[in-house]
Structures are given as structure tokens and as C-alpha cells.
Write a protein that holds these residues in place. Sequence first.
Motif, PDB file in Angstrom:
ATOM      1  N   THR A  49       0.822  -1.205   0.000  1.00  0.00           N
ATOM      2  CA  THR A  49       0.000   0.000   0.000  1.00  0.00           C
ATOM      3  C   THR A  49       0.858   1.257   0.000  1.00  0.00           C
ATOM      4  O   THR A  49       0.540   2.235  -0.677  1.00  0.00           O
ATOM      5  N   ALA A  50       1.944   1.231   0.753  1.00  0.00           N
ATOM      6  CA  ALA A  50       2.829   2.402   0.805  1.00  0.00           C
ATOM      7  C   ALA A  50       3.461   2.655  -0.564  1.00  0.00           C
ATOM      8  O   ALA A  50       3.695   3.805  -0.933  1.00  0.00           O
ATOM      9  N   ASP A  51       3.731   1.589  -1.309  1.00  0.00           N
ATOM     10  CA  ASP A  51       4.329   1.742  -2.641  1.00  0.00           C
ATOM     11  C   ASP A  51       3.318   2.216  -3.681  1.00  0.00           C
ATOM     12  O   ASP A  51       3.684   2.904  -4.630  1.00  0.00           O
ATOM     13  N   ASP A  52       2.042   1.832  -3.535  1.00  0.00           N
ATOM     14  CA  ASP A  52       1.018   2.198  -4.513  1.00  0.00           C
ATOM     15  C   ASP A  52      -0.304   2.446  -3.781  1.00  0.00           C
ATOM     16  O   ASP A  52      -1.162   1.564  -3.714  1.00  0.00           O
ATOM     17  N   PRO A  53      -0.475   3.641  -3.229  1.00  0.00           N
ATOM     18  CA  PRO A  53      -1.630   3.914  -2.368  1.00  0.00           C
ATOM     19  C   PRO A  53      -2.951   4.185  -3.101  1.00  0.00           C
ATOM     20  O   PRO A  53      -3.993   4.248  -2.455  1.00  0.00           O
ATOM     21  N   ASP A  54      -2.937   4.319  -4.407  1.00  0.00           N
ATOM     22  CA  ASP A  54      -4.140   4.767  -5.119  1.00  0.00           C
ATOM     23  C   ASP A  54      -5.352   3.873  -4.897  1.00  0.00           C
ATOM     24  O   ASP A  54      -6.459   4.364  -4.649  1.00  0.00           O
ATOM     25  N   GLN A  55      -5.183   2.560  -5.002  1.00  0.00           N
ATOM     26  CA  GLN A  55      -6.336   1.666  -4.821  1.00  0.00           C
ATOM     27  C   GLN A  55      -6.885   1.747  -3.406  1.00  0.00           C
ATOM     28  O   GLN A  55      -8.098   1.710  -3.204  1.00  0.00           O
ATOM     29  N   VAL A  56      -6.017   1.870  -2.436  1.00  0.00           N
ATOM     30  CA  VAL A  56      -6.474   1.962  -1.050  1.00  0.00           C
ATOM     31  C   VAL A  56      -7.212   3.278  -0.821  1.00  0.00           C
ATOM     32  O   VAL A  56      -8.252   3.315  -0.162  1.00  0.00           O
ATOM     33  N   LEU A  57      -6.690   4.362  -1.398  1.00  0.00           N
ATOM     34  CA  LEU A  57      -7.382   5.648  -1.267  1.00  0.00           C
ATOM     35  C   LEU A  57      -8.762   5.582  -1.908  1.00  0.00           C
ATOM     36  O   LEU A  57      -9.738   6.106  -1.350  1.00  0.00           O
ATOM     37  N   ASP A  58      -8.865   4.930  -3.072  1.00  0.00           N
ATOM     38  CA  ASP A  58     -10.177   4.765  -3.711  1.00  0.00           C
ATOM     39  C   ASP A  58     -11.128   3.964  -2.822  1.00  0.00           C
ATOM     40  O   ASP A  58     -12.304   4.303  -2.690  1.00  0.00           O
TER      41      ASP A  58
END
Length: 99
Positions: free
Chosen positions: A82-91
Motif C-alpha cells: 500500500t505504501a508503494d502504490d496507495p491509489d487503490q487503497v485511497l479509492d
Amino acid sequence: MSPPRERELRKAQMAAAAGRRAEPDARPAGRTAIRSKPVRITLDLSPELYRQLTAWADSAAIELGVPRVSLADAVRAMIRVTADDPDQVLDQLRRGRDK
């Protein structure tokens, strides 16, 4: 020392530290010590989310060829991803707030 006295002493120490940071050429806040002990968190999950997490950990163990993947290790890995690619988690967080 009694808990109220300890609390007052800690408040005084924090106020003194804040005052020192306000002085010219003061070190920035948070640069005086590096935490060396891990931080413990507690997380309450719904039964459904818990089932999903344990099912994922079980399937990950099979995929990795190990007897077991602990839930703590699974959550740590998920945090790193998640720290490397937060976009999906933010969505997902946005969708959760819209409900």
C-alpha cells in the motif's frame, strides 16, 4: 510517583522541549530521537473481514510453500504494498466514506 504527578512532569517536559524548538537555530521537532522499539497496534475486524484475511493468509502459505503465513506478516506485507502504490487503497477509503 503518583500518576497525576507523572502526568504533570511529562507536560512540563513537553512544554520545555517545545520552547527549545522555538529558539533560533533549534533542531526541528522529531529529530531528537529515533524510535527503536516496534509500535503495537490493535485492530478490530468484522467476522467477514477476518475470514477474508485468514483465507488470504492460508492461500498465501500454499502459494509460498510454507506451513503458515501469520496474520501479522500478512498485514505488514499489505502495508508495504500500500505504501508503494496507495491509489487503490485511497479509492477504497473514498468508497467506504460514501456509504
